[in-house]
Design an enzyme around this catalytic site. Structure first.
Site, PDB file in Angstrom:
ATOM      1  N   GLN A  54       0.734  -1.216  -0.093  1.00  0.00           N
ATOM      2  CA  GLN A  54      -0.069  -0.008  -0.065  1.00  0.00           C
ATOM      3  C   GLN A  54       0.918   1.152   0.078  1.00  0.00           C
ATOM      4  O   GLN A  54       2.072   0.982   0.242  1.00  0.00           O
ATOM      5  CB  GLN A  54      -0.712   0.062   1.128  1.00  0.00           C
ATOM      6  CG  GLN A  54      -0.293  -0.334   2.698  1.00  0.00           C
ATOM      7  CD  GLN A  54      -1.115  -0.835   3.408  1.00  0.00           C
ATOM      8  OE1 GLN A  54      -2.362  -1.035   3.491  1.00  0.00           O
ATOM      9  NE2 GLN A  54      -0.224  -1.680   4.530  1.00  0.00           N
ATOM     10  N   GLU A 129       0.387  -8.668  11.256  1.00  0.00           N
ATOM     11  CA  GLU A 129       0.119  -7.593  10.515  1.00  0.00           C
ATOM     12  C   GLU A 129       0.821  -7.842   9.113  1.00  0.00           C
ATOM     13  O   GLU A 129       2.062  -8.412   9.282  1.00  0.00           O
ATOM     14  CB  GLU A 129       0.945  -6.409  11.420  1.00  0.00           C
ATOM     15  CG  GLU A 129       1.593  -5.184  10.193  1.00  0.00           C
ATOM     16  CD  GLU A 129       0.159  -4.619   9.348  1.00  0.00           C
ATOM     17  OE1 GLU A 129      -0.891  -4.226  10.105  1.00  0.00           O
ATOM     18  OE2 GLU A 129       0.614  -4.285   8.400  1.00  0.00           O
ATOM     19  N   ASP A 160       0.150 -12.563   6.366  1.00  0.00           N
ATOM     20  CA  ASP A 160      -1.403 -12.444   6.181  1.00  0.00           C
ATOM     21  C   ASP A 160      -2.285 -12.881   7.571  1.00  0.00           C
ATOM     22  O   ASP A 160      -2.161 -14.175   7.736  1.00  0.00           O
ATOM     23  CB  ASP A 160      -1.670 -13.218   5.230  1.00  0.00           C
ATOM     24  CG  ASP A 160      -3.174 -13.022   4.489  1.00  0.00           C
ATOM     25  OD1 ASP A 160      -3.816 -13.995   4.188  1.00  0.00           O
ATOM     26  OD2 ASP A 160      -3.736 -11.987   4.755  1.00  0.00           O
ATOM     27  N   ASP A 178      -8.215  -5.458  13.473  1.00  0.00           N
ATOM     28  CA  ASP A 178      -7.901  -4.057  13.093  1.00  0.00           C
ATOM     29  C   ASP A 178      -7.417  -3.895  11.915  1.00  0.00           C
ATOM     30  O   ASP A 178      -6.178  -3.683  11.619  1.00  0.00           O
ATOM     31  CB  ASP A 178      -7.138  -3.279  14.390  1.00  0.00           C
ATOM     32  CG  ASP A 178      -6.717  -2.114  14.007  1.00  0.00           C
ATOM     33  OD1 ASP A 178      -5.531  -1.530  14.496  1.00  0.00           O
ATOM     34  OD2 ASP A 178      -7.463  -1.387  13.520  1.00  0.00           O
ATOM     35  N   SER A 179      -8.335  -4.105  10.989  1.00  0.00           N
ATOM     36  CA  SER A 179      -7.765  -4.021   9.392  1.00  0.00           C
ATOM     37  C   SER A 179      -8.109  -2.426   8.949  1.00  0.00           C
ATOM     38  O   SER A 179      -9.090  -2.003   9.298  1.00  0.00           O
ATOM     39  CB  SER A 179      -8.754  -5.190   8.679  1.00  0.00           C
ATOM     40  OG  SER A 179      -9.828  -4.937   8.599  1.00  0.00           O
ATOM     41  N   ASP A 181      -9.585  -1.000   5.315  1.00  0.00           N
ATOM     42  CA  ASP A 181     -11.043  -1.175   4.551  1.00  0.00           C
ATOM     43  C   ASP A 181     -11.043  -2.485   3.675  1.00  0.00           C
ATOM     44  O   ASP A 181      -9.850  -2.953   3.611  1.00  0.00           O
ATOM     45  CB  ASP A 181     -11.258   0.156   3.999  1.00  0.00           C
ATOM     46  CG  ASP A 181     -11.425   1.051   4.772  1.00  0.00           C
ATOM     47  OD1 ASP A 181     -11.464   2.352   4.419  1.00  0.00           O
ATOM     48  OD2 ASP A 181     -12.049   1.101   5.973  1.00  0.00           O
TER      49      ASP A 181
END
Ligand code: SAM
Length: 300
Positions: A54, A129, A160, A178-179, A181
């Site tokens: 990301q 994470e 993952d 706690d991801s 979207d």
């Protein structure tokens, strides 16, 4: 179209043209979600890079402390991150009578880990994470949150979350998801297979809490997640969280438990912990699960 609307609004409200990226360091960054959103005045770009997963940006803002965006979506600001972190953690941990082993999926900024570590009864914190770069940059630029990783009970895995939880069985008292979207790497954490794996990874009185989007902006996602937890767990609920810098000023957490109701604490919040918290208390715990009529109808 949305940008045009925002630009027109900016001009009409005397916002500086600095918003338009014709400066080296733009004076404002914005997040548009479902056609409207936030504009944040910044002082400095602390980092702006791409990991394997990301786009990661961390800013020093003018009024909100440090802020992280992932793929252009605000993840937290130091100004109001406590609202979300506390509500992702304390309802779930207070619903469990004696949470000793906790798993965190996602949470690369360390805020959820920081809140879990406040509970002295917790003996082990496993965290999975997917993006080590988020952890590295939050440790460097946002120690107020990444301090959660320094707790001696922490076992941090980079990988993952779906893979990790697939290999666990009857192991955890509480799992906190706690991801980001449901786009990119976060998408798998909003699927039925993931929740079936979470259910299997939890002990007989286990509790799960998942970032479940805003009832105002993503009704279909909220209903889908609620549906998974209702199908798999004897008790579940959606708790509303006020977060000023999230789109629509709100988000929610789906909490589900195999053995008892989730809308009331099952143990007393000790005074030391209560004095440390800025958002969560037993009244908020009970009240957060009371929803507006339109949302109640979804869950009837
Ligand atoms: N508070 C934020 C929110 O409500 O959107 C989320 C906080 S945290 C920054 C989200 C984390 O989930 C990110 O660090 C991201 O890398 C991580 N993540 C996304 N997909 C993942 C996956 N499949 N497994 C593990 N972590 C994942």
């Amino acid at each position: 179209m949305a940008i045009t609307i925002v630009c027109k609004w900016l001009c009409a409200n005397n916002f500086q043209a600095g918003f338009i990226m014709n400066e080296k360091t733009p004076r404002y960054v914005h997040e548009i979600d479902q056609g409207f959103g936030n504009i944040v005045e910044i002082k400095e770009v602390l980092c702006d890079c791409r990991s394997d997963f990301q786009h990661i940006q961390i800013f020093e803002t003018a009024e909100l402390g440090r802020m992280m965006m992932l793929d252009g979506i605000i993840q937290f600001t130091e100004f109001d991150e406590y609202t979300y972190q506390e509500m992702m953690v304390h309802p779930a941990l207070m619903v469990h009578k004696n949470p000793e082993k906790v798993l965190i999926i996602g949470g690369g900024d360390g805020g959820v880990a920081r809140e879990v570590a406040r509970h002295k009864c917790v003996k082990q914190i496993d965290q999975c994470e997917i993006d080590g770069k988020v952890v590295e940059l939050c440790r460097k630029y946002v120690p107020s949150m990444a301090c959660g990783f320094d707790d001696p009970r922490m076992n941090l895995h980079i990988g993952d979350g779906l893979e990790f939880v697939r290999n666990a069985c009857d192991e955890y008292d509480v799992i906190i998801v706690d991801s980001t979207d449901p786009i990119g790497p976060g998408e798998v954490l909003f699927g039925k297979e993931f929740y079936q794996s979470v259910h299997r990874a939890l002990k007989a009185d286990g509790v799960v809490a998942s970032q479940s989007e805003s009832i105002f902006l993503y009704p279909e996602i909220v209903q889908r997640l609620y549906g998974f937890t209702r199908e798999l767990f004897a008790y579940n609920g959606y708790a509303f969280i006020a977060v000023p810098t999230y789109p629509a000023g709100s988000i929610g957490v789906c909490v589900a438990c195999k053995s008892h109701p989730v809308d009331q604490p099952q143990r007393q919040l000790d005074k030391t912990l209560a004095d440390e918290l800025k958002y969560y208390n037993s009244d908020i715990h009970r009240g957060a699960f009371k929803l507006p009529s339109f949302a109640q109808r979804w869950f009837a």
